[in-house]
Motif scaffolding. Structure first.
Motif, PDB file in Angstrom:
ATOM      1  N   PRO A  45       0.868  -1.215   0.139  1.00  0.00           N
ATOM      2  CA  PRO A  45       0.176   0.103   0.011  1.00  0.00           C
ATOM      3  C   PRO A  45       0.726   1.291   0.066  1.00  0.00           C
ATOM      4  CG  PRO A  45      -0.019  -0.923   2.174  1.00  0.00           C
ATOM      5  CD  PRO A  45       0.498  -1.984   1.220  1.00  0.00           C
ATOM      6  N   SER A  46       1.941   1.419   0.513  1.00  0.00           N
ATOM      7  CA  SER A  46       2.886   2.524   0.780  1.00  0.00           C
ATOM      8  C   SER A  46       3.195   2.843  -0.879  1.00  0.00           C
ATOM      9  CB  SER A  46       3.944   2.187   1.601  1.00  0.00           C
ATOM     10  OG  SER A  46       4.864   1.245   1.127  1.00  0.00           O
ATOM     11  N   LEU A  47       3.553   1.859  -1.616  1.00  0.00           N
ATOM     12  CA  LEU A  47       3.891   2.352  -3.262  1.00  0.00           C
ATOM     13  C   LEU A  47       2.694   3.176  -3.627  1.00  0.00           C
ATOM     14  CD1 LEU A  47       5.580  -0.927  -4.267  1.00  0.00           C
ATOM     15  CD2 LEU A  47       6.782   1.254  -3.602  1.00  0.00           C
ATOM     16  N   LEU A  48       1.516   2.793  -3.289  1.00  0.00           N
ATOM     17  CA  LEU A  48       0.344   3.487  -4.062  1.00  0.00           C
ATOM     18  C   LEU A  48       0.135   4.957  -3.498  1.00  0.00           C
ATOM     19  CD1 LEU A  48      -0.389   0.737  -5.288  1.00  0.00           C
ATOM     20  CD2 LEU A  48      -2.735   1.212  -4.831  1.00  0.00           C
ATOM     21  N   ARG A  49       0.483   4.918  -2.149  1.00  0.00           N
ATOM     22  CA  ARG A  49       0.478   6.157  -1.351  1.00  0.00           C
ATOM     23  C   ARG A  49       1.444   7.107  -1.980  1.00  0.00           C
ATOM     24  NH1 ARG A  49      -0.528   3.196   3.359  1.00  0.00           N
ATOM     25  NH2 ARG A  49       1.558   3.296   4.199  1.00  0.00           N
ATOM     26  N   ARG A  50       2.772   6.642  -2.132  1.00  0.00           N
ATOM     27  CA  ARG A  50       3.711   7.406  -2.847  1.00  0.00           C
ATOM     28  C   ARG A  50       3.233   7.997  -4.295  1.00  0.00           C
ATOM     29  NH1 ARG A  50       9.946   5.947  -4.756  1.00  0.00           N
ATOM     30  NH2 ARG A  50      10.059   8.048  -5.907  1.00  0.00           N
ATOM     31  N   ALA A  51       2.933   6.861  -4.919  1.00  0.00           N
ATOM     32  CA  ALA A  51       2.452   7.277  -6.277  1.00  0.00           C
ATOM     33  C   ALA A  51       1.478   8.356  -6.520  1.00  0.00           C
ATOM     34  CB  ALA A  51       1.842   6.129  -7.162  1.00  0.00           C
ATOM     35  N   SER A  52       0.262   8.131  -5.659  1.00  0.00           N
ATOM     36  CA  SER A  52      -0.898   9.044  -5.541  1.00  0.00           C
ATOM     37  C   SER A  52      -0.517  10.476  -4.943  1.00  0.00           C
ATOM     38  CB  SER A  52      -2.003   8.521  -4.669  1.00  0.00           C
ATOM     39  OG  SER A  52      -2.745   9.268  -4.182  1.00  0.00           O
ATOM     40  N   GLY A  53       0.468  10.308  -3.817  1.00  0.00           N
ATOM     41  CA  GLY A  53       0.831  11.595  -3.318  1.00  0.00           C
ATOM     42  C   GLY A  53       1.804  12.530  -4.188  1.00  0.00           C
ATOM     43  N   ALA A  54       2.522  11.799  -5.289  1.00  0.00           N
ATOM     44  CA  ALA A  54       3.091  12.410  -6.277  1.00  0.00           C
ATOM     45  C   ALA A  54       2.195  13.090  -7.397  1.00  0.00           C
ATOM     46  CB  ALA A  54       4.097  11.509  -6.693  1.00  0.00           C
ATOM     47  N   GLY A  55       0.913  12.672  -7.363  1.00  0.00           N
ATOM     48  CA  GLY A  55       0.098  13.188  -8.519  1.00  0.00           C
ATOM     49  C   GLY A  55      -0.268  12.190  -9.770  1.00  0.00           C
ATOM     50  N   HIS A  56       0.447  10.818  -9.548  1.00  0.00           N
ATOM     51  CA  HIS A  56       0.093   9.901 -10.399  1.00  0.00           C
ATOM     52  C   HIS A  56      -1.489   9.342 -10.114  1.00  0.00           C
ATOM     53  CE1 HIS A  56       4.085  10.059 -11.644  1.00  0.00           C
ATOM     54  NE2 HIS A  56       4.397  10.037 -10.474  1.00  0.00           N
ATOM     55  N   GLU A  57      -1.887   9.041 -11.216  1.00  0.00           N
ATOM     56  CA  GLU A  57      -3.223   8.193 -11.225  1.00  0.00           C
ATOM     57  C   GLU A  57      -3.306   6.803 -11.022  1.00  0.00           C
ATOM     58  OE1 GLU A  57      -5.586   8.670 -14.941  1.00  0.00           O
ATOM     59  OE2 GLU A  57      -7.181   7.171 -14.209  1.00  0.00           O
ATOM     60  N   ILE A  58      -4.147   6.599  -9.925  1.00  0.00           N
ATOM     61  CA  ILE A  58      -4.146   4.819  -9.657  1.00  0.00           C
ATOM     62  C   ILE A  58      -5.431   4.513 -10.297  1.00  0.00           C
ATOM     63  CG2 ILE A  58      -4.344   3.249  -7.656  1.00  0.00           C
ATOM     64  CD1 ILE A  58      -1.917   4.808  -7.672  1.00  0.00           C
ATOM     65  N   ALA A  59      -5.340   3.541 -11.379  1.00  0.00           N
ATOM     66  CA  ALA A  59      -6.161   3.049 -11.902  1.00  0.00           C
ATOM     67  C   ALA A  59      -6.530   1.413 -11.619  1.00  0.00           C
ATOM     68  CB  ALA A  59      -6.122   3.244 -13.319  1.00  0.00           C
ATOM     69  N   LEU A  60      -7.419   0.815 -12.186  1.00  0.00           N
ATOM     70  CA  LEU A  60      -7.698  -0.837 -11.849  1.00  0.00           C
ATOM     71  C   LEU A  60      -7.147  -1.461 -13.290  1.00  0.00           C
ATOM     72  CD1 LEU A  60      -9.032  -2.991 -10.255  1.00  0.00           C
ATOM     73  CD2 LEU A  60     -11.036  -2.736 -11.651  1.00  0.00           C
ATOM     74  N   HIS A  61      -6.340  -2.539 -12.767  1.00  0.00           N
ATOM     75  CA  HIS A  61      -5.851  -3.315 -13.915  1.00  0.00           C
ATOM     76  C   HIS A  61      -6.731  -4.746 -13.500  1.00  0.00           C
ATOM     77  CE1 HIS A  61      -3.706  -5.096 -16.859  1.00  0.00           C
ATOM     78  NE2 HIS A  61      -2.598  -5.828 -16.367  1.00  0.00           N
ATOM     79  N   CYS A  62      -6.642  -5.327 -12.418  1.00  0.00           N
ATOM     80  CA  CYS A  62      -7.408  -6.473 -12.183  1.00  0.00           C
ATOM     81  C   CYS A  62      -7.210  -6.957 -10.866  1.00  0.00           C
ATOM     82  CB  CYS A  62      -6.934  -7.772 -13.036  1.00  0.00           C
ATOM     83  SG  CYS A  62      -5.246  -7.806 -12.740  1.00  0.00           S
ATOM     84  N   THR A  63      -8.199  -7.942 -10.529  1.00  0.00           N
ATOM     85  CA  THR A  63      -7.608  -8.712  -9.089  1.00  0.00           C
ATOM     86  C   THR A  63      -6.778  -9.737  -9.483  1.00  0.00           C
ATOM     87  OG1 THR A  63      -9.540  -7.912  -7.945  1.00  0.00           O
ATOM     88  CG2 THR A  63      -8.610  -9.816  -6.818  1.00  0.00           C
TER      89      THR A  63
END
Ligand SMILES: [Zn+2]
Length: 208
Positions: A45-63
């Motif tokens: 989860p910390s990688l997503l927090r970092r990405a999102s915090g830097a202004g990157h978009e988090i989108a869905l690929h799959c489960t």
């Protein structure tokens, strides 16, 4: 007038490669879109927090990284719904969806509609999963780098990949961004790209 295009990454987050991709994007001042695998997002989860915090978009690929043409409509819906729930719990509200291998069926379209997701394919494929040098990938991408373009890369090693790391993708990023800027194009997250986006894999299915 300058144009825009989007750099996109599938199959992460990966504890080794995603931080390196994020480092380069930070160095060159570019925000991108990450189509994440929900189970990996849950693990890192910390990688997503970092990405999102830097202004990157988090989108869905799959489960689960499966081809939709080998799944029922209800399996496709359940997979996407679970992915959204996982991302939502981590604080990410995904609106864009790229399916594994860009395979889109009637069931995919229905699930996208029901879940309020926009299906996004790509216009230029790095084919980075092949494991070729970054220079080869840059030449492959060059003709397709234009306004409204969507560039496909990977920050993780997915099923079918012929390489065991994403180092060449990391190497590709700075020269690719330079190429974009030399054509007066600024990379932005998909959410900031106007116009009609490709909704699926434009060519034969290959790779990851
Ligand atoms: Zn994938």
């Amino acid at each position: 007038m300058s144009g825009k295009l989007s750099l996109t990454f599938d199959d992460g987050p990966d504890p080794v490669w995603t931080p390196r991709v994020l480092d380069v994007l930070e160095e060159v001042g570019v925000r991108a879109t990450f189509f994440v695998v929900a189970t990996l997002a849950e693990r890192h989860p910390s990688l997503l927090r970092r990405a999102s915090g830097a202004g990157h978009e988090i989108a869905l690929h799959c489960t689960r990284h499966l081809r939709h043409d080998r799944m029922t409509a209800s399996e496709i819906y359940a997979d996407a719904e679970k992915g959204l729930r996982v991302l939502g719990k981590l604080g990410h509200d995904a609106g864009d969806w790229r399916t594994p291998w860009g395979v889109v069926t009637g069931g995919t379209k229905k699930a996208a509609e029901d879940l309020g997701l926009r299906l996004v394919g790509w216009t230029a494929d790095s084919e980075d999963w092949r494991g070729e040098p970054s220079k080869v990938m840059l030449s492959r991408l060059a003709p397709g780098i234009g306004p409204g373009g969507v560039v496909l890369m990977h920050d993780g090693v997915g099923p079918g990949s012929l390489r065991d790391g994403c180092g060449e993708t990391v190497e590709l990023l700075a020269p690719l961004v330079s190429l974009c800027r030399s054509r007066d194009l600024e990379p932005v997250p998909l959410g900031e790209l106007s116009g009609v986006l490709p909704d699926r894999n434009p060519g034969p299915v290959a790779g990851v």
